[in-house]
Each structure stands twice: as structure tokens, then as C-alpha cells.
Design a protein around this motif. Structure first.
Motif, PDB file in Angstrom:
ATOM      1  N   ALA A   1       0.985  -1.264  -0.126  1.00  0.00           N
ATOM      2  CA  ALA A   1      -0.152  -0.139   0.071  1.00  0.00           C
ATOM      3  C   ALA A   1       0.809   1.147   0.035  1.00  0.00           C
ATOM      4  N   LEU A   2       1.858   1.303   0.796  1.00  0.00           N
ATOM      5  CA  LEU A   2       2.875   2.511   0.859  1.00  0.00           C
ATOM      6  C   LEU A   2       3.643   2.548  -0.443  1.00  0.00           C
ATOM      7  N   SER A   3       4.062   1.148  -1.022  1.00  0.00           N
ATOM      8  CA  SER A   3       4.881   1.505  -2.338  1.00  0.00           C
ATOM      9  C   SER A   3       3.884   2.256  -3.433  1.00  0.00           C
TER      10      SER A   3
ATOM     11  N   GLN B   1       5.082   5.980 -12.484  1.00  0.00           N
ATOM     12  CA  GLN B   1       4.934   4.733 -12.033  1.00  0.00           C
ATOM     13  C   GLN B   1       4.767   4.832 -10.730  1.00  0.00           C
ATOM     14  N   SER B   2       4.411   4.173  -9.803  1.00  0.00           N
ATOM     15  CA  SER B   2       4.734   3.698  -8.284  1.00  0.00           C
ATOM     16  C   SER B   2       5.910   2.929  -8.135  1.00  0.00           C
ATOM     17  N   ILE B   3       6.602   3.112  -7.258  1.00  0.00           N
ATOM     18  CA  ILE B   3       7.986   2.167  -6.997  1.00  0.00           C
ATOM     19  C   ILE B   3       7.323   0.781  -7.035  1.00  0.00           C
ATOM     20  N   ASP B   4       6.180   0.444  -6.654  1.00  0.00           N
ATOM     21  CA  ASP B   4       5.684  -0.874  -6.686  1.00  0.00           C
ATOM     22  C   ASP B   4       5.377  -1.572  -8.136  1.00  0.00           C
ATOM     23  N   ASP B   5       5.348  -0.555  -9.126  1.00  0.00           N
ATOM     24  CA  ASP B   5       5.108  -1.144 -10.488  1.00  0.00           C
ATOM     25  C   ASP B   5       6.621  -1.051 -11.329  1.00  0.00           C
ATOM     26  N   SER B   6       7.572  -0.284 -10.748  1.00  0.00           N
ATOM     27  CA  SER B   6       8.712   0.203 -11.439  1.00  0.00           C
ATOM     28  C   SER B   6       9.847  -0.927 -11.305  1.00  0.00           C
TER      29      SER B   6
ATOM     30  N   VAL C   1       9.912  11.000   2.508  1.00  0.00           N
ATOM     31  CA  VAL C   1       9.625  12.604   1.932  1.00  0.00           C
ATOM     32  C   VAL C   1      10.802  13.455   2.353  1.00  0.00           C
ATOM     33  N   SER C   2      11.395  13.228   3.515  1.00  0.00           N
ATOM     34  CA  SER C   2      12.414  13.884   4.198  1.00  0.00           C
ATOM     35  C   SER C   2      13.636  13.717   3.345  1.00  0.00           C
ATOM     36  N   ARG C   3      13.738  12.483   2.727  1.00  0.00           N
ATOM     37  CA  ARG C   3      14.988  12.094   1.952  1.00  0.00           C
ATOM     38  C   ARG C   3      14.988  12.711   0.504  1.00  0.00           C
ATOM     39  N   TYR C   4      13.743  12.457  -0.066  1.00  0.00           N
ATOM     40  CA  TYR C   4      13.437  12.864  -1.573  1.00  0.00           C
ATOM     41  C   TYR C   4      12.447  13.993  -1.937  1.00  0.00           C
ATOM     42  N   GLY C   5      11.943  14.462  -0.773  1.00  0.00           N
ATOM     43  CA  GLY C   5      11.078  15.666  -1.143  1.00  0.00           C
ATOM     44  C   GLY C   5       9.675  15.199  -1.340  1.00  0.00           C
ATOM     45  N   GLU C   6       8.718  16.124  -1.740  1.00  0.00           N
ATOM     46  CA  GLU C   6       7.367  15.946  -1.812  1.00  0.00           C
ATOM     47  C   GLU C   6       7.150  15.348  -3.063  1.00  0.00           C
ATOM     48  N   PHE C   7       8.053  15.262  -4.268  1.00  0.00           N
ATOM     49  CA  PHE C   7       7.945  14.800  -5.574  1.00  0.00           C
ATOM     50  C   PHE C   7       7.640  13.447  -5.600  1.00  0.00           C
ATOM     51  N   VAL C   8       8.344  12.735  -4.551  1.00  0.00           N
ATOM     52  CA  VAL C   8       8.359  11.208  -4.319  1.00  0.00           C
ATOM     53  C   VAL C   8       6.853  10.845  -4.058  1.00  0.00           C
ATOM     54  N   LEU C   9       5.901  11.538  -3.735  1.00  0.00           N
ATOM     55  CA  LEU C   9       4.479  11.122  -3.265  1.00  0.00           C
ATOM     56  C   LEU C   9       3.703  11.175  -4.634  1.00  0.00           C
ATOM     57  N   LEU C  10       2.968  10.404  -4.952  1.00  0.00           N
ATOM     58  CA  LEU C  10       2.258  10.243  -6.236  1.00  0.00           C
ATOM     59  C   LEU C  10       0.995  11.288  -5.962  1.00  0.00           C
TER      60      LEU C  10
END
Length: 153
Positions: free
Chosen positions: A40-42, A53-58, A88-97
Motif C-alpha cells: 500500500a505504501l509502495s 509509475q509507483s515504486i511497486d510497478d517500477s 519525503v524528508s530524503r526525496y522531497g514531496e515529489f516522491v508522493l504520487l
């Protein structure tokens, strides 16, 4: 005829791309409830390489690293929110779909509403300007005479 229809079905099945999940068997957690949380998180996290793509599909290496990081944080007892906050603290808000609603993203969330309101107001103003104006041009004297003759008959 049935032979041909069976052949067509077999060809479609063979050439239909089957959805393959990018999660490798060595990444899967032993506990099914923890694995469900990880999935669910991925699904909420964007692959920074693929970006749509989500990290679950990539299948990208960075996505694999993020999937492993999510599972590690879950295994360590972090809540779902804590896992997302850490990434998010490591990669920024862009990491959220689906970006969070905050001061930084107010324009992102409010822009569709503002555009619809602006479009509605402009349509209203345009319609109000056009209501009082006559359409077409005035009749010439010959056309007016012809119209009068037709109306008298």
C-alpha cells in the motif's frame, strides 16, 4: 469455425501483455499483513526514474531500493505515516504520487477550482454583454417592403 475462434483466443492470450509486478520474491516480507502495508505504501510513492509509475510497478534500481527501505522501516516498527515522512524528508514531496495539502501545494490543489470559477465568471460576463445586442443587420428599404407585402397577404 470453432477451431478458428479457439485459435484467435489463444493468440490473444499469448500476445496480451500480462501485468508483471516489479516486486521481486526476495523483497517480500514473511508476514502478510506487513507485506500488505508495504504494498500500500509502495503504491503511494513515485519512482524517481520513471516518474509516472509507483515504486511497486517500477523495475528501476532506485525503485527497488525504495521498496527495500519501506519494508525495512515497516519491519523496524514504523507507522505508515512515519515511513512516508522519512522518505519525503530524503526525496522531497515529489516522491508522493498524491501530494499532501500544505502551504506549498495550495496552488496545486486550488488551481482547478480557481480555473473553473474564472471560466464561469467569464462566461457569465460574456453572456450578459450579448443579451441586449440585436443580431444581424437592419433591413434595407426593398427588403422591408417585401416583408410588408408578405405579411399583408
Amino acid at each position: 469455425m470453432t477451431y478458428l475462434s479457439r485459435l484467435i483466443v489463444v493468440v490473444f492470450v499469448l500476445f496480451t501483455p500480462l501485468s508483471a509486478f516489479a516486486v521481486n520474491p526476495d523483497e517480500v516480507l514473511a508476514d502478510p499483513t506487513l507485506e500488505a502495508r508495504a504494498r500500500a505504501l509502495s503504491a503511494e510513492l513515485r519512482c524517481m526514474v520513471c516518474q509516472n509509475q509507483s515504486i511497486d510497478d517500477s523495475n528501476a534500481e532506485l525503485a527497488k531500493d525504495l521498496r527495500l527501505l519501506v519494508r525495512e522501516r515497516i519491519r523496524n516498527g514504523d507507522s505508515d505515516q512515519a515511513v512516508l515522512d522519512y522518505i519525503v524528508s530524503r526525496y522531497g514531496e515529489f516522491v508522493l504520487l498524491k501530494p499532501r495539502f500544505s502551504v506549498k501545494t495550495v496552488l496545486l490543489w486550488g488551481a482547478p477550482v480557481l480555473l473553473v470559477l474564472a471560466g464561469g465568471v467569464s462566461l457569465l460576463l460574456f453572456a450578459r454583454k450579448r443579451t441586449g445586442k440585436p443580431t444581424g443587420s437592419k433591413l434595407t428599404a426593398d427588403e422591408q417592403a417585401t416583408l410588408s407585402k408578405l405579411l399583408q397577404k
